[in-house]
Design an enzyme around this catalytic site. Structure first.
Site, PDB file in Angstrom:
ATOM      1  N   SER A   1       0.829  -1.211   0.000  1.00 19.36           N
ATOM      2  CA  SER A   1       0.000   0.000   0.000  1.00 19.36           C
ATOM      3  C   SER A   1       0.866   1.265   0.000  1.00 19.36           C
ATOM      4  CB  SER A   1      -0.959   0.008   1.193  1.00 19.36           C
ATOM      5  OG  SER A   1      -0.285  -0.309   2.380  1.00 19.36           O
TER       6      SER A   1
ATOM      7  N   HIS B   1      -2.694  -8.577   1.691  1.00 20.38           N
ATOM      8  CA  HIS B   1      -2.119  -7.433   2.423  1.00 20.38           C
ATOM      9  C   HIS B   1      -3.061  -7.129   3.594  1.00 20.38           C
ATOM     10  CE1 HIS B   1       0.219  -3.976   3.273  1.00 20.38           C
ATOM     11  NE2 HIS B   1      -0.099  -3.172   2.275  1.00 20.38           N
TER      12      HIS B   1
ATOM     13  N   HIS C   1       5.388 -13.731   7.867  1.00 24.01           N
ATOM     14  CA  HIS C   1       5.444 -12.349   7.389  1.00 24.01           C
ATOM     15  C   HIS C   1       6.482 -12.251   6.276  1.00 24.01           C
ATOM     16  CE1 HIS C   1       6.168  -7.974   7.388  1.00 24.01           C
ATOM     17  NE2 HIS C   1       4.938  -7.904   7.872  1.00 24.01           N
TER      18      HIS C   1
ATOM     19  N   ARG D   1       4.516  -5.955  17.256  1.00 18.65           N
ATOM     20  CA  ARG D   1       3.156  -5.402  17.314  1.00 18.65           C
ATOM     21  C   ARG D   1       2.190  -6.443  17.844  1.00 18.65           C
ATOM     22  NH1 ARG D   1       2.775  -3.692  11.117  1.00 18.65           N
ATOM     23  NH2 ARG D   1       3.479  -5.862  11.045  1.00 18.65           N
TER      24      ARG D   1
ATOM     25  N   ASP E   1      -1.555  -9.453  12.832  1.00 14.83           N
ATOM     26  CA  ASP E   1      -2.973  -9.808  12.715  1.00 14.83           C
ATOM     27  C   ASP E   1      -3.388 -10.945  13.647  1.00 14.83           C
ATOM     28  OD1 ASP E   1      -3.120  -8.002  10.608  1.00 14.83           O
ATOM     29  OD2 ASP E   1      -2.700  -9.540   9.101  1.00 14.83           O
TER      30      ASP E   1
HETATM   31  C1  MLT Z   1       2.697  -4.937   7.727  1.00 13.37           C
HETATM   32  O1  MLT Z   1       2.242  -4.009   8.402  1.00 13.37           O
HETATM   33  O2  MLT Z   1       3.065  -6.015   8.234  1.00 13.37           O
HETATM   34  C2  MLT Z   1       2.846  -4.710   6.295  1.00 13.37           C
HETATM   35  O3  MLT Z   1       2.256  -3.618   5.755  1.00 13.37           O
HETATM   36  C3  MLT Z   1       3.101  -5.840   5.415  1.00 13.37           C
HETATM   37  C4  MLT Z   1       4.462  -5.642   4.838  1.00 13.37           C
HETATM   38  O4  MLT Z   1       5.318  -5.065   5.475  1.00 13.37           O
HETATM   39  O5  MLT Z   1       4.666  -6.086   3.690  1.00 13.37           O
END
Ligand code: MLT
Length: 387
Positions: free
Chosen positions: A197, A227, A268, A277, A323
């Site tokens: 994004s 994403h 990831h 996070r 997530d």
């Molecule tokens: C995330 O926040 O993990 C990302 O936007 C995904 C990424 O880094 O590709």
């Protein structure tokens, strides 16, 4: 004599058609992502950032420093408040949108319309306005699409995250919802320069489209299930697990993998350790929602899934990502419709993408900005022909 240009990366044919993965294309002033430590914003770790207000972190990403005094912090919060007014016609447009459309489609429509009716055509001015206004627009998307009632005006005294909870007016809101939304906002604001994004938003802005159109395009990129939309799938997955009994969770994970299924919330593109996070959100969940059944299932997955995933040597990252627990937390705090979770991701990421767009447009290359994106694609399968 100028120093020779360092070679950062050699390009081989095998790098083509791989989504530019890992290929250096620019520099990022807002955040850094390391495989072991995860993301940091301007050198501050996620653990440190997680204690700050949204306003302080917005200031950090835009102005590159946390406000240095209470007065500066108050002045910046007031500045955001002063810019927060959303013209009524944006809500009138949202009211007309089809309910079956995804909340991200609503959010994109809202951002585009906001730009159509209220734009300064100045990167910094529009960027700050959009960050100030997206709070109200995103809350209105929830309220109007869910039929909770008319949009609620921002509260004059509440900070950004709790103000968002106030403007949601969610019928089953838990008393921790405001604090959770502050945390969610701060944790999701930025993730380096190369996530899809952010890259998309900067690419659109490089053609000198305005901030609103660039961010709307970035939100389109975030909408995809590979994403941002992964976060809504995660809650469905945790619901499927439906238990915190270690044996049942382990059998579930094994059966899922045996049938070729995906373990949502784990792995990831860049990280090779538990996403900080996720770590911060697990701690929040243990503190405030330890009895919630879905939170308990997500916590059980945290302790069991990595061990099972590690048995497969092809899995490079068996650890939880951002997530893995966010959906269970939002659900426990009263936001029970997973379709909105991607819109919350978007609401947060608007800050980092806007900050990076401003950097690329007015700050990088001694203020000259980054030229229009124009990578090269190698022509294949096209021998000369004639009619
Ligand atoms: C995330 O926040 O993990 C990302 O936007 C995904 C990424 O880094 O590709």
């Amino acid at each position: 004599m100028p120093e020779p240009d360092p070679v950062l990366f050699e390009v081989h044919e095998s790098h083509l058609n791989t989504g530019l993965r890992g290929y250096p294309v620019g520099s990022c002033r807002t955040s850094a992502v390391s495989a072991q430590e995860g993301v940091s914003y301007r050198g501050y770790s996620i653990a440190e950032l997680s204690t700050l207000s949204s306003e302080s972190v917005i200031h950090l990403l835009l102005r590159k420093e946390i406000p240095s005094s209470e007065d500066e912090a108050i002045a910046f919060s007031n500045e955001l408040r002063r810019r927060a007014h959303v013209p009524d016609e944006v809500f009138r447009l949202l009211e007309k949108l089809p309910k079956q459309a995804h909340p991200m489609e609503w959010l994109i429509a809202g951002i585009l319309y906001l730009g159509m009716v209220d734009k300064a055509d100045d990167w910094q001015e529009d960027g700050l306005n959009l960050i100030a206004r997206i709070n109200t627009v995103a809350a209105a998307v929830f309220r109007l699409r869910e039929g909770w009632g008319d949009p609620i005006a921002p509260h004059a005294d509440l900070p950004y995250g709790p103000n968002f909870a106030h403007m949601l007016g969610a019928p089953n809101a838990h008393e921790q919802l405001g604090e959770l939304l502050r945390l969610f906002h701060v944790l999701h604001m930025d993730h380096g320069g190369g996530n899809l994004s952010t890259f998309t938003g900067k690419a659109i802005a490089s053609g000198h489209a305005d901030v609103y159109v660039s961010i709307a395009g970035a939100m389109g990129a975030l909408y995809g299930p590979l994403h941002g939309r992964a976060n809504q799938e995660c809650l469905r997955f945790v619901k499927e697990v439906g238990s915190d009994d270690p044996q049942r969770v382990e059998s579930f994970v094994r059966a899922k993998l045996d049938s070729g299924g995906k373990i949502f919330g784990f792995g990831h593109a860049v990280l090779r350790a538990e996403d900080p996070r996720a770590t911060v959100q697990y701690a929040f969940a243990e503190k405030h929602f330890a009895d919630d059944p879905l939170v308990r299932a997500a916590l059980a997955l945290r302790s069991i899934a990595p061990r099972v995933l590690k048995e497969n040597p092809k899995i490079s990252n068996p650890y939880p990502n951002v997530d893995a627990i966010s959906g269970a937390l939002l659900n426990a705090a009263g936001l029970q419709e997973p379709a909105y979770y991607t819109a919350l991701f978007g609401w947060s990421r608007v800050v980092g993408i806007t900050a990076q767009i401003i950097d690329e447009r007015v700050n990088l290359r001694e203020g000259r900005g980054v030229p229009i994106y124009r990578p090269r694609f190698i022509a294949v399968d096209q021998p000369p022909r004639s009619l």
